[in-house]
Design an enzyme around this catalytic site. Structure first.
Site, short mmCIF file in Angstrom:
data_model
loop_
_atom_site.label_atom_id
_atom_site.label_comp_id
_atom_site.label_asym_id
_atom_site.label_seq_id
_atom_site.Cartn_x
_atom_site.Cartn_y
_atom_site.Cartn_z
N GLY A 81 0.91 -1.22 -0.09
CA GLY A 81 0.23 0.03 -0.10
C GLY A 81 0.93 1.14 -0.08
O GLY A 81 1.88 1.36 0.22
N GLY A 83 2.81 3.82 1.35
CA GLY A 83 3.44 3.86 2.64
C GLY A 83 4.13 5.40 2.85
O GLY A 83 4.41 5.86 3.80
N LYS A 104 4.29 12.13 -3.32
CA LYS A 104 5.25 10.91 -2.94
C LYS A 104 6.31 11.75 -2.15
O LYS A 104 7.09 12.50 -2.52
CB LYS A 104 5.83 10.40 -4.28
CG LYS A 104 6.64 9.05 -3.94
CD LYS A 104 7.34 8.29 -5.13
CE LYS A 104 7.99 7.37 -5.09
NZ LYS A 104 8.42 6.69 -6.26
N ASP A 116 9.11 6.10 7.34
CA ASP A 116 8.99 7.38 7.77
C ASP A 116 8.13 8.10 6.84
O ASP A 116 7.80 9.14 7.04
CB ASP A 116 10.27 7.98 8.19
CG ASP A 116 11.04 8.28 6.91
OD1 ASP A 116 10.82 7.65 5.63
OD2 ASP A 116 12.53 8.76 6.51
N GLY A 117 7.50 7.52 5.69
CA GLY A 117 6.89 7.96 4.71
C GLY A 117 7.49 9.24 4.00
O GLY A 117 6.78 9.88 3.32
N ASP A 239 3.98 -5.11 -7.52
CA ASP A 239 3.31 -3.70 -7.04
C ASP A 239 3.86 -2.70 -7.83
O ASP A 239 3.52 -1.56 -7.53
CB ASP A 239 3.69 -3.54 -5.30
CG ASP A 239 5.03 -3.89 -4.96
OD1 ASP A 239 5.64 -4.86 -5.29
OD2 ASP A 239 5.60 -2.99 -4.52
N ASN A 240 5.00 -2.90 -8.60
CA ASN A 240 5.39 -1.85 -9.31
C ASN A 240 5.20 -2.19 -11.00
O ASN A 240 5.68 -1.46 -11.62
CB ASN A 240 6.98 -1.95 -9.25
CG ASN A 240 7.41 -1.34 -7.72
OD1 ASN A 240 6.61 -0.89 -7.19
ND2 ASN A 240 8.51 -1.61 -7.30
P1 AMP Z 1 8.87 0.52 -3.46
O1 AMP Z 1 10.01 -0.15 -3.18
O2 AMP Z 1 9.18 1.95 -3.39
O3 AMP Z 1 8.03 0.01 -4.54
O4 AMP Z 1 8.00 0.57 -2.14
C1 AMP Z 1 7.46 -0.73 -1.74
C2 AMP Z 1 6.72 -0.60 -0.45
O5 AMP Z 1 7.47 -0.10 0.52
C3 AMP Z 1 5.31 0.38 -0.82
O6 AMP Z 1 4.27 -0.02 -0.10
C4 AMP Z 1 5.84 1.69 0.18
O7 AMP Z 1 4.73 2.66 0.25
C5 AMP Z 1 6.69 1.42 0.97
N1 AMP Z 1 7.86 2.34 1.46
C6 AMP Z 1 8.87 2.60 0.67
N2 AMP Z 1 9.58 3.60 1.26
C7 AMP Z 1 8.80 3.89 2.43
C8 AMP Z 1 8.97 4.97 3.46
N3 AMP Z 1 10.29 5.83 3.45
N4 AMP Z 1 8.14 5.07 4.42
C9 AMP Z 1 6.97 4.17 4.33
N5 AMP Z 1 6.77 3.49 3.19
C10 AMP Z 1 7.53 3.16 2.38
MG MG Z 2 6.66 0.53 -5.41
#
Ligand code: AMP
Ligand code: MG
Length: 466
Positions: A81, A83, A104, A116-117, A239-240
């Site tokens: 989801g 994040g 983002k 940390d979002g 998810d990507n």
């Molecule tokens: P990604 O590798 O960017 O495709 O992210 C994979 C998952 O990790 C997704 O659910 C993102 O929302 C979550 N995510 C990545 N980086 C962060 C972050 N800094 N804080 C919270 N969630 C994250």
């Molecule tokens: Mg992603």
């Protein structure tokens, strides 16, 4: 600033998302704003850093975070989801296309898990540059509308400047969005999602089976385009994978300089699962996961499994045809025949043996200087003789439109990020202006972006944005 929102995802069943506002930041400052994209979206007025930082919610927005799951490096993760992203809402552009506007790096959400979002400036600048370059090269992709710095620190292995990217996509619905509801046996949401996706992205699809066929075709063509540019996505987790067939989530992605089919950049991809030459195979695997997620919608599931398996098994042929179309254009061939596959493969093999620069070989193929890219010049000359026979009389034109002079090279992105960390965004804007005109003849100003990295400049590792 006025954004003409028209939001539809929030009308879907409530378990598909959660209402969530972005978390305000200390000191928003605008780094970049994409005027031409804003124009397409029908956005009027001066860009407002407070909106792009999440400090102000624009009129008409209904901020939410979307639920999704995914296979990460082949391992099932039931709960991912948004994040670190918030979907502000949707707009229907002047081109009649509906798009999401998403922040983002906008703070924690119920899906943040331990994160940390937030995002730091590096990945924000990288995604801005690479997504806009991909768009300029005719590759379906998410876009960058704005980048802001937050005036706040982000803590990774070091203390880094925070930033927020405003991303625009035909939607942020992923294979993983379907998987989320299929895994929970939530047929109501799965059906609502499927209906939404058909209406929004595949209006001619007659149902899940037809949707699957059409998604497979779009995704195969997308990967063929990546291959033609030496682009390595780096994290082809389910998810990507955008259901709309756009390139999404520019984390550790990179373009190949010296060609090698097994090239991997991402530091976390230790097995090379997402290496350059593995991308089409992973594409088929990802489509098998999508097919699996659609099965619960089918009244006769055994029959559906058989039908969907056949659909997924067609992926390699669809991909290979698309791949050949991409590469014959790069060679200036317009009457493709069966032997052209060998012509393409033989050139790639010579390039791989000699580590020739992927972009520059194709950009300069008709140039005598291209020989210098190869160690075994006799082998290249022999290949060139075969090529001359196949070339179209219009080869120069076809090739100029198929072979970019400038791609966002990793070592230059790194230099842009380095300057950005010092508060100097002139290199970012210089590079942006060059990479958004990838087919233009080189000038004194842009020539440096076409240069391959020297041994010392070469970047061999990239990292996720987190
Ligand atoms: P990604 O590798 O960017 O495709 O992210 C994979 C998952 O990790 C997704 O659910 C993102 O929302 C979550 N995510 C990545 N980086 C962060 C972050 N800094 N804080 C919270 N969630 C994250
Ligand atoms: Mg992603």
């Amino acid at each position: 600033m006025k954004i003409p929102f028209d939001n539809t995802y929030v009308k879907l069943p409530a378990q598909m998302y959660a209402a969530q506002r972005p978390t305000p930041v200390q000191l928003p400052a605008l780094v970049a704003f994409n005027h031409s994209l804003a124009e397409t979206l029908g956005i009027s007025g001066d860009p407002d850093a407070d909106i792009f930082a999440g400090n102000a919610i624009p009129e008409g927005a209904s901020p939410i975070v979307q639920a999704y799951s995914g296979h990460q490096f082949g391992h099932w993760n039931p709960q991912l989801g948004d994040g670190r992203a918030v979907l502000l809402g949707e707009v229907v552009g002047k081109d009649r296309i509906r798009r999401d506007i998403q922040l983002k790096g906008s703070g924690q959400t119920p899906f943040s898990r331990r994160g940390d979002g937030r995002a730091w400036l590096g990945p924000v600048l990288r995604e801005y540059l690479v997504s806009e370059a991909m768009h300029a090269m005719g590759v379906p992709t998410t876009r960058a509308l704005a980048a802001v710095t937050t005036g706040e620190d982000v803590y990774r292995e070091e203390v880094l400047p925070g930033a927020v990217l405003t991303r625009v996509a035909q939607s942020h619905i992923r294979v993983g969005t379907f998987q989320y509801f299929a895994a929970r046996q939530d047929i109501q949401a799965l059906q609502a999602l499927t209906d939404h996706v058909i209406a929004r992205h595949y209006p001619t699809a007659t149902g899940p089976a037809d949707l699957l066929d059409q998604v497979i075709a779009r995704y195969a063509h997308l990967i063929a385009k990546w291959m033609g540019l030496g682009f390595i996505h780096g994290v082809m987790n389910t998810d990507n994978v955008s259901i709309a067939g756009e390139t999404i989530d520019y984390g550790p992605c990179a373009f190949i300089d010296g060609f090698h089919p097994d090239q991997v950049f991402s530091a976390i991809d230790q097995q090379g699962r997402y290496a350059y030459s593995n991308q089409p195979g992973i594409g088929a695997w990802n489509m098998a996961q999508f097919a699996t997620a659609l099965i619960p919608l089918m009244p006769d599931q055994d029959a559906a499994i058989e039908q969907f398996t056949e659909a997924v098994n067609r992926f390699p042929d669809i991909y290979l045809n698309a791949w050949r179309d991409v590469f014959v254009a790069k060679l200036g061939v317009d009457n493709v025949d069966d032997d052209d596959t060998a012509l393409i493969k033989d050139l790639l093999e010579l390039m791989a043996t000699d580590g020739a620069d992927f972009t520059n070989v194709f950009a300069k193929l008709a140039d005598i200087s291209v020989r210098d890219q190869f160690l075994d010049r006799d082998a290249f000359d022999a290949w060139k003789t075969r090529w001359e026979v196949r070339k179209s009389p219009n080869a120069a034109q076809i090739m100029a439109a198929a072979n970019p002079q400038i791609i966002p090279r990793n070592h230059q992105i790194e230099a842009v990020i380095h300057a950005g960390r010092e508060g100097d965004f002139a290199p970012f804007h210089g590079m942006l202006s060059a990479i958004t005109r990838p087919y233009a003849a080189l000038t004194d100003t842009t020539e440096k972006y076409a240069r391959a990295p020297t041994q010392n400049e070469r970047v061999t590792r990239t990292f996720c944005g987190t």
